[in-house]
Design a protein around this motif. Structure first.
Motif, PDB file in Angstrom:
ATOM      1  N   GLY A 178      17.137   8.126  27.484  1.00  0.00           N
ATOM      2  CA  GLY A 178      16.420   8.962  26.526  1.00  0.00           C
ATOM      3  C   GLY A 178      15.164   9.487  27.190  1.00  0.00           C
ATOM      4  O   GLY A 178      14.278   8.725  27.529  1.00  0.00           O
ATOM      5  N   MET A 179      15.102  10.800  27.365  1.00  0.00           N
ATOM      6  CA  MET A 179      14.077  11.377  28.229  1.00  0.00           C
ATOM      7  C   MET A 179      12.657  11.049  27.804  1.00  0.00           C
ATOM      8  O   MET A 179      11.740  11.200  28.580  1.00  0.00           O
ATOM      9  N   ASP A 180      12.460  10.668  26.567  1.00  0.00           N
ATOM     10  CA  ASP A 180      11.095  10.392  26.171  1.00  0.00           C
ATOM     11  C   ASP A 180      10.833   8.919  25.939  1.00  0.00           C
ATOM     12  O   ASP A 180       9.808   8.547  25.388  1.00  0.00           O
ATOM     13  N   SER A 181      11.769   8.079  26.364  1.00  0.00           N
ATOM     14  CA  SER A 181      11.590   6.666  26.109  1.00  0.00           C
ATOM     15  C   SER A 181      11.337   5.924  27.417  1.00  0.00           C
ATOM     16  O   SER A 181      12.216   5.826  28.265  1.00  0.00           O
ATOM     17  N   PRO A 182      10.131   5.395  27.587  1.00  0.00           N
ATOM     18  CA  PRO A 182       9.840   4.657  28.818  1.00  0.00           C
ATOM     19  C   PRO A 182      10.734   3.435  28.974  1.00  0.00           C
ATOM     20  O   PRO A 182      11.241   3.154  30.065  1.00  0.00           O
ATOM     21  N   ILE A 183      10.924   2.718  27.872  1.00  0.00           N
ATOM     22  CA  ILE A 183      11.801   1.541  27.938  1.00  0.00           C
ATOM     23  C   ILE A 183      13.213   1.992  28.309  1.00  0.00           C
ATOM     24  O   ILE A 183      13.894   1.349  29.113  1.00  0.00           O
ATOM     25  N   GLY A 184      13.621   3.088  27.731  1.00  0.00           N
ATOM     26  CA  GLY A 184      14.943   3.614  28.012  1.00  0.00           C
ATOM     27  C   GLY A 184      15.127   3.915  29.486  1.00  0.00           C
ATOM     28  O   GLY A 184      16.180   3.648  30.064  1.00  0.00           O
ATOM     29  N   ALA A 185      14.077   4.470  30.106  1.00  0.00           N
ATOM     30  CA  ALA A 185      14.179   4.809  31.518  1.00  0.00           C
ATOM     31  C   ALA A 185      14.433   3.565  32.356  1.00  0.00           C
ATOM     32  O   ALA A 185      15.289   3.555  33.246  1.00  0.00           O
ATOM     33  N   VAL A 186      13.693   2.510  32.067  1.00  0.00           N
ATOM     34  CA  VAL A 186      13.831   1.296  32.861  1.00  0.00           C
ATOM     35  C   VAL A 186      15.189   0.642  32.624  1.00  0.00           C
ATOM     36  O   VAL A 186      15.917   0.286  33.556  1.00  0.00           O
ATOM     37  N   ILE A 187      15.530   0.494  31.371  1.00  0.00           N
ATOM     38  CA  ILE A 187      16.826  -0.111  31.049  1.00  0.00           C
ATOM     39  C   ILE A 187      17.953   0.769  31.564  1.00  0.00           C
ATOM     40  O   ILE A 187      18.942   0.282  32.122  1.00  0.00           O
ATOM     41  N   GLY A 188      17.780   2.075  31.383  1.00  0.00           N
ATOM     42  CA  GLY A 188      18.785   3.003  31.904  1.00  0.00           C
ATOM     43  C   GLY A 188      18.979   2.828  33.396  1.00  0.00           C
ATOM     44  O   GLY A 188      20.099   2.847  33.895  1.00  0.00           O
ATOM     45  N   GLY A 189      17.872   2.631  34.110  1.00  0.00           N
ATOM     46  CA  GLY A 189      17.969   2.434  35.546  1.00  0.00           C
ATOM     47  C   GLY A 189      18.748   1.181  35.892  1.00  0.00           C
ATOM     48  O   GLY A 189      19.664   1.210  36.730  1.00  0.00           O
ATOM     49  N   LEU A 190      18.400   0.105  35.242  1.00  0.00           N
ATOM     50  CA  LEU A 190      19.074  -1.161  35.530  1.00  0.00           C
ATOM     51  C   LEU A 190      20.570  -1.061  35.201  1.00  0.00           C
ATOM     52  O   LEU A 190      21.426  -1.463  35.999  1.00  0.00           O
ATOM     53  N   VAL A 191      20.840  -0.506  34.031  1.00  0.00           N
ATOM     54  CA  VAL A 191      22.247  -0.360  33.629  1.00  0.00           C
ATOM     55  C   VAL A 191      22.996   0.507  34.634  1.00  0.00           C
ATOM     56  O   VAL A 191      24.104   0.170  35.074  1.00  0.00           O
ATOM     57  N   LEU A 192      22.379   1.611  35.003  1.00  0.00           N
ATOM     58  CA  LEU A 192      23.040   2.521  35.936  1.00  0.00           C
ATOM     59  C   LEU A 192      23.297   1.854  37.273  1.00  0.00           C
ATOM     60  O   LEU A 192      24.371   1.992  37.862  1.00  0.00           O
ATOM     61  N   GLY A 193      22.302   1.118  37.762  1.00  0.00           N
ATOM     62  CA  GLY A 193      22.458   0.447  39.048  1.00  0.00           C
ATOM     63  C   GLY A 193      23.649  -0.493  39.036  1.00  0.00           C
ATOM     64  O   GLY A 193      24.492  -0.482  39.937  1.00  0.00           O
ATOM     65  N   VAL A 194      23.713  -1.306  38.001  1.00  0.00           N
ATOM     66  CA  VAL A 194      24.809  -2.256  37.907  1.00  0.00           C
ATOM     67  C   VAL A 194      26.140  -1.526  37.729  1.00  0.00           C
ATOM     68  O   VAL A 194      27.145  -1.832  38.375  1.00  0.00           O
ATOM     69  N   LEU A 195      26.118  -0.537  36.857  1.00  0.00           N
ATOM     70  CA  LEU A 195      27.338   0.223  36.592  1.00  0.00           C
ATOM     71  C   LEU A 195      27.892   0.849  37.863  1.00  0.00           C
ATOM     72  O   LEU A 195      29.081   0.737  38.175  1.00  0.00           O
ATOM     73  N   LEU A 196      27.019   1.495  38.622  1.00  0.00           N
ATOM     74  CA  LEU A 196      27.464   2.163  39.846  1.00  0.00           C
ATOM     75  C   LEU A 196      28.057   1.156  40.825  1.00  0.00           C
ATOM     76  O   LEU A 196      29.084   1.400  41.453  1.00  0.00           O
ATOM     77  N   ASN A 197      27.396   0.003  40.952  1.00  0.00           N
ATOM     78  CA  ASN A 197      27.914  -1.014  41.860  1.00  0.00           C
ATOM     79  C   ASN A 197      29.265  -1.520  41.432  1.00  0.00           C
ATOM     80  O   ASN A 197      30.203  -1.645  42.220  1.00  0.00           O
ATOM     81  N   LEU A 198      29.388  -1.831  40.159  1.00  0.00           N
ATOM     82  CA  LEU A 198      30.645  -2.383  39.674  1.00  0.00           C
ATOM     83  C   LEU A 198      31.765  -1.352  39.772  1.00  0.00           C
ATOM     84  O   LEU A 198      32.865  -1.654  40.238  1.00  0.00           O
ATOM     85  N   VAL A 199      31.473  -0.146  39.334  1.00  0.00           N
ATOM     86  CA  VAL A 199      32.498   0.899  39.422  1.00  0.00           C
ATOM     87  C   VAL A 199      32.871   1.148  40.877  1.00  0.00           C
ATOM     88  O   VAL A 199      34.044   1.294  41.217  1.00  0.00           O
ATOM     89  N   GLY A 200      31.867   1.168  41.734  1.00  0.00           N
ATOM     90  CA  GLY A 200      32.146   1.406  43.139  1.00  0.00           C
ATOM     91  C   GLY A 200      32.997   0.316  43.759  1.00  0.00           C
ATOM     92  O   GLY A 200      33.814   0.575  44.632  1.00  0.00           O
ATOM     93  N   THR A 201      32.800  -0.905  43.301  1.00  0.00           N
ATOM     94  CA  THR A 201      33.531  -2.027  43.874  1.00  0.00           C
ATOM     95  C   THR A 201      34.929  -2.137  43.311  1.00  0.00           C
ATOM     96  O   THR A 201      35.895  -2.380  44.036  1.00  0.00           O
ATOM     97  N   TYR A 202      35.043  -1.982  42.003  1.00  0.00           N
ATOM     98  CA  TYR A 202      36.320  -2.292  41.369  1.00  0.00           C
ATOM     99  C   TYR A 202      37.200  -1.097  41.089  1.00  0.00           C
ATOM    100  O   TYR A 202      38.380  -1.268  40.821  1.00  0.00           O
ATOM    101  N   VAL A 203      36.646   0.091  41.131  1.00  0.00           N
ATOM    102  CA  VAL A 203      37.502   1.268  40.961  1.00  0.00           C
ATOM    103  C   VAL A 203      37.645   1.910  42.327  1.00  0.00           C
ATOM    104  O   VAL A 203      36.770   2.643  42.777  1.00  0.00           O
ATOM    105  N   HIS A 204      38.747   1.635  42.988  1.00  0.00           N
ATOM    106  CA  HIS A 204      38.851   1.974  44.402  1.00  0.00           C
ATOM    107  C   HIS A 204      38.843   3.467  44.665  1.00  0.00           C
ATOM    108  O   HIS A 204      38.369   3.927  45.685  1.00  0.00           O
ATOM    109  N   TRP A 205      39.349   4.189  43.736  1.00  0.00           N
ATOM    110  CA  TRP A 205      39.378   5.633  43.931  1.00  0.00           C
ATOM    111  C   TRP A 205      37.971   6.212  44.061  1.00  0.00           C
ATOM    112  O   TRP A 205      37.718   7.161  44.776  1.00  0.00           O
ATOM    113  N   ILE A 206      37.065   5.570  43.343  1.00  0.00           N
ATOM    114  CA  ILE A 206      35.697   6.078  43.405  1.00  0.00           C
ATOM    115  C   ILE A 206      34.989   5.537  44.628  1.00  0.00           C
ATOM    116  O   ILE A 206      34.314   6.249  45.358  1.00  0.00           O
TER     117      ILE A 206
END
Lengths: 233, 293, 329
Positions: free
Chosen positions: B232-260
């Protein structure tokens, strides 16, 4: 020496001239109402005082001509301006809104806050809520509360009664009266002339950016043309 | 399972970096409505400055501290010199100017430090640390800690101090803030300074693993944007949580979805941006704004 | 359009054409090829002008549309043996279609977020091109040397060299598209576009179908970039994912800004800038033009300076950006 004096003040918005030479004075401790129809220049007059709009002519505060008026500097001089629409900080809490009011003063003592909450218990109830969730009347109280936190010498209010229920309005003006009694000079812009003239000690009537009438409030109340045009009887 | 946990932790580490930069972006956006496209390059510049100090013999933490201070000053200076003059005008104009800054700072980095990647020795050793039989990278844990610390400190500044109140007021309602006596232009400059500090943290934390070179933060910027949009572009908490979620998501997707795999991480981030913007523009924590016509 | 203004423009255009025709005979082969590349950029910036300057939507990803055009040409030429000339309209069509498709979701995004989305697309594009390597040749790209090519060499009356042919091709198309854009902007299409740009509310009130025009602008703009990319591929005879980094899209934007968003002669100026800035930077003492750093820095600095100057310029002469176009009443 009056606290506030306007001498031949003109103000324009781009091409449009809103004030054509306004002259008035407000003594310390006074309660003044500025009346007039829509577009007469009442809001602009307040803006001229608080420095929100550029003007020519003289504005004297405490006997001194103030040339470069900015809202920040006027706030530091003890002028609190509550604009039309209350100026609420919507996404901040009620408490934070009040704290902002005290920005120009050294710090916020708990006693100041308690004072405001005494006047407006409903604000205390909602102190942690987002200010945007408050009703119109509550936001007006909040705006007044913010002004009180600043402990201003001069309080400017633009249309405090706008959009509010009569009961709420009465509460607000009662509060204004008490503030005035404790020494705050008040200038109120109001379309609701009846209300304003009852509360104020002095009044000025603006028409097309000029002061056409000024004096003791009760005198204006009794004035024939005022009664017919603005008081409705 | 061990691999899963490792991916999560290392995802949190990258997420901390994304979140710091995202918070910087959100800070400026909240205060001025502007998307600072140069935030990534500013972070790179901070990292280069830190590297230079270390190269001249400074120990890491003093160098980091000095970098923070310099970055703050730089952010303030930038706002006052090039942003302030056109701030009142159309938003797109300011945004395009930040793109100019992006290009200019990128060029400046290359000009001064050259295009070759440099080794950046961070404060944390890359040795693994064993927790419950699973090996985690000390560096990852360190990055998570520093990112969270930075974010929390800035958060406390905003929430608990008088200055923070002024910053929030200036961002929320600048006209009314002026009437209350807040010097809004100064607040905006401070906001840019704080954003630059967050960027510096992100850049310095990223440098050891990404290798320090002028384009280092180019992809991180996109991840940070994705995090900010997600939260949420105006939510500071959202930015931080969004970052953490994205980081984990990218790692997991990158590891377990081989096509990606590792190559399409960026594409996933882009997918996040597009889907959030088109489906739920307010993101996870933002408030649905009035739709501009 | 006033008679006098029309004739003034006609004269200017004719002069430009004369100069363009003459240049290759005066300049070296190397410069000629460079100017051919300038032509490609010119076309891309023209397209960007239509989008940003005249319909008010921003794109930080026009390099992606150029890539679409370039790869269309490359794949058609190398895999299917299509002649270079015919690939150009096909490239335009493919890019234009994608542009139209992209224009629809773009409607939902306000300026800022559209910038973000297009920025993201441009950043991600090289990665995607590399990933789908069976289609695009991956990181190695596609080479076009020796593919069915030039027709002009030694044919007919004019004995044009390879480079001169490329130059002629590019600028002929460029001039034609220039006229097309001019016509479009003067017509109802252009007026409606500008109405949408200036005030969506007013445009809606006056019955203009905003969505239609905005999407159309996207499509047209993308088609132009597709043509540019196609010419680019033909010129350089090689495409690879790294030919289309985010910098390309950003430099196109710089070029468009130089044209003050809407003056299409400025598009030519912007295109020249993109190509020749490295040489210009070389004039600054102590700066090594072989380094990419200073050039990039000055690109950015110029953009910053332009954006700082723009409000001043616009205030001084609103007519500058809208030269000859009257605002809708």
């Amino acid at each position: 020496m009056p606290l506030l004096e306007l001498r031949d003040v003109e103000a324009r918005y781009g091409e449009i001239r809103a004030l054509h030479g306004v002259t008035l004075s407000v003594a310390e401790g006074d309660f003044v109402a500025i009346l007039g129809a829509n577009g007469a220049g009442k809001t602009t007059a307040l803006r001229a005082i608080s420095g929100t709009v550029k003007t020519s002519g003289d504005v004297l505060y405490d006997g001194h001509k103030i040339f470069r008026r900015t809202p920040e500097s006027m706030a530091r001089r003890g002028v609190a301006h509550v604009p039309e629409g209350r100026g609420t900080f919507m996404t901040l809490s009620v408490l934070d809104n009040l704290r902002i009011g005290a920005w120009v003063r050294r710090g916020t003592s708990p006693r100041d806050l308690a004072n405001v909450f005494e006047f407006f218990p409903r604000l205390y109830e909602r102190r942690d809520q987002q200010a945007g969730t408050l009703s119109g009347g509550e936001q007006q109280m909040l705006a007044l509360g913010r002004a009180m936190m600043a402990k201003p010498r001069l309080l400017l209010l633009d249309e405090p009664s706008l959009g509010l229920a009569p009961l709420v309005v009465r509460e607000i003006f009662a509060t204004l009266g008490r503030m005035n009694e404790s020494g705050t000079t008040i200038v109120v812009v109001e379309q609701n002339a009846t209300l304003a003239l009852r509360a104020a000690k002095h009044a000025f009537l603006l028409e097309a950016g000029r002061v056409v009438l000024g004096g003791v409030a009760s005198d204006l109340q009794a004035n024939e043309s005022v009664r017919r045009s603005y008081l409705g009887y | 399972m061990a691999n899963f946990l490792q991916q999560v932790v290392s995802g949190l580490a990258s997420g901390g970096i994304y979140g710091s930069l995202a918070l910087a972006i959100v800070l400026i956006h909240r205060a001025t409505g502007v998307l600072n496209f140069a935030q990534g390059e500013m972070a790179t510049l901070s990292a280069f400055v830190c590297w230079t100090l270390i190269d001249h013999g400074w120990a890491f933490w003093p160098a980091f501290g000095a970098t923070i201070v310099l970055s703050f000053a730089g952010g303030v200076a930038l706002q006052r010199t090039v942003i302030r003059p056109i701030q009142g005008g159309p938003l797109l104009g300011v945004v395009i100017l930040t793109i100019g800054l992006l290009i200019a700072i990128n060029g400046l980095d290359t000009w001064i430090w050259g295009g070759a990647a440099k080794q950046f020795h961070g404060p944390f050793s890359t040795a693994p640390i064993n927790v419950a039989g699973v090996a985690f990278s000390k560096q990852d844990i360190g990055v998570i800690a520093i990112s969270i610390l930075a974010v929390v400190l800035i958060g406390l500044l905003f929430a608990k101090t008088k200055l923070g109140l002024g910053l929030r007021a200036a961002a929320t309602n600048p006209d009314e803030a002026r009437l209350a006596g807040v010097c809004v232009p100064a607040m905006l400059a401070l906001g840019w300074g704080l954003a630059a500090v967050l960027g510096a943290v992100a850049g310095v934390m990223a440098a050891p693993s990404l290798f320090l070179e002028p384009n280092m933060m180019r992809t991180v910027l996109l991840y940070a944007f994705a995090a900010a949009v997600l939260g949420g572009m105006d939510s500071p908490i959202g930015a931080v949580i969004g970052g953490l979620v994205l980081g984990v998501l990218l790692n997991l997707v990158g590891t377990y979805v081989h096509w990606i795999g590792g190559e399409l991480r960026l594409a996933v981030a882009l997918a996040v941006i597009l889907s959030v913007l088109l489906v739920r523009p307010a993101g996870l924590f933002g408030q649905t704004a009035v739709r501009r016509v | 359009m006033k008679r006098s203004r029309f004739s003034a423009r006609l004269i200017a255009f004719t002069l430009a054409v004369v100069v363009l025709i003459g240049l290759p005979f005066v300049l070296s082969e190397f410069r000629t090829v460079q100017l051919a590349t300038v032509g490609a950029y010119f076309i891309a910036i023209l397209g960007l002008d239509v989008l940003t300057g005249h319909s008010g939507q921003i794109s930080l990803g026009h390099g992606a549309f150029m890539a679409v055009g370039a790869y269309t040409t490359a794949i058609l030429m190398s895999n299917h043996g299509v002649r270079d000339l015919w690939t150009i309209p096909i490239a335009a069509g493919v890019a234009g279609a994608i542009g139209l498709a992209a224009g629809i979701p773009a409607l939902r995004l306000s300026g800022l977020y559209l910038a973000l989305a297009t920025f993201g697309i441009a950043v991600v594009l090289p990665t995607i091109l590399k990933k789908f390597d069976h289609f695009t040749g991956g990181s190695t790209g596609i080479t076009l040397f020796g593919k069915p090519t030039e027709t002009g060499q030694g044919q007919g009356v004019w004995r044009l060299s390879n480079n001169q042919w490329l130059y002629a091709l590019t600028w002929t198309i460029g001039a034609a598209l220039f006229l097309l854009v001019r016509w479009m902007l003067d017509s109802r299409f252009g007026r409606s576009l500008r109405a949408v740009r200036d005030s969506e509310l007013a445009a809606a009130a006056s019955g203009v179908n905003r969505a239609l025009y905005k999407v159309a602008a996207f499509g047209v703009s993308a088609a132009f970039a597709g043509v540019a990319g196609s010419l680019f591929a033909i010129n350089t005879a090689y495409v690879s994912p790294d030919s289309f980094p985010i910098q390309l899209s950003l430099y196109l934007l710089v070029g468009a800004v130089v044209g003050f968003f809407g003056s299409i002669w400025g598009a030519a100026l912007g295109a020249l800038l993109i190509l020749f800035l490295p040489d210009m930077v070389g004039l600054v003492p102590h700066v090594d033009t072989k380094q990419a750093g200073p050039t990039t820095f000055f690109f950015g600095a110029i953009l910053v300076a332009l954006m700082l100057l723009l409000p001043i310029v616009l205030r001084a002469g609103t007519a500058l950006a809208n030269r000859g176009y009257s605002r809708p009443q």
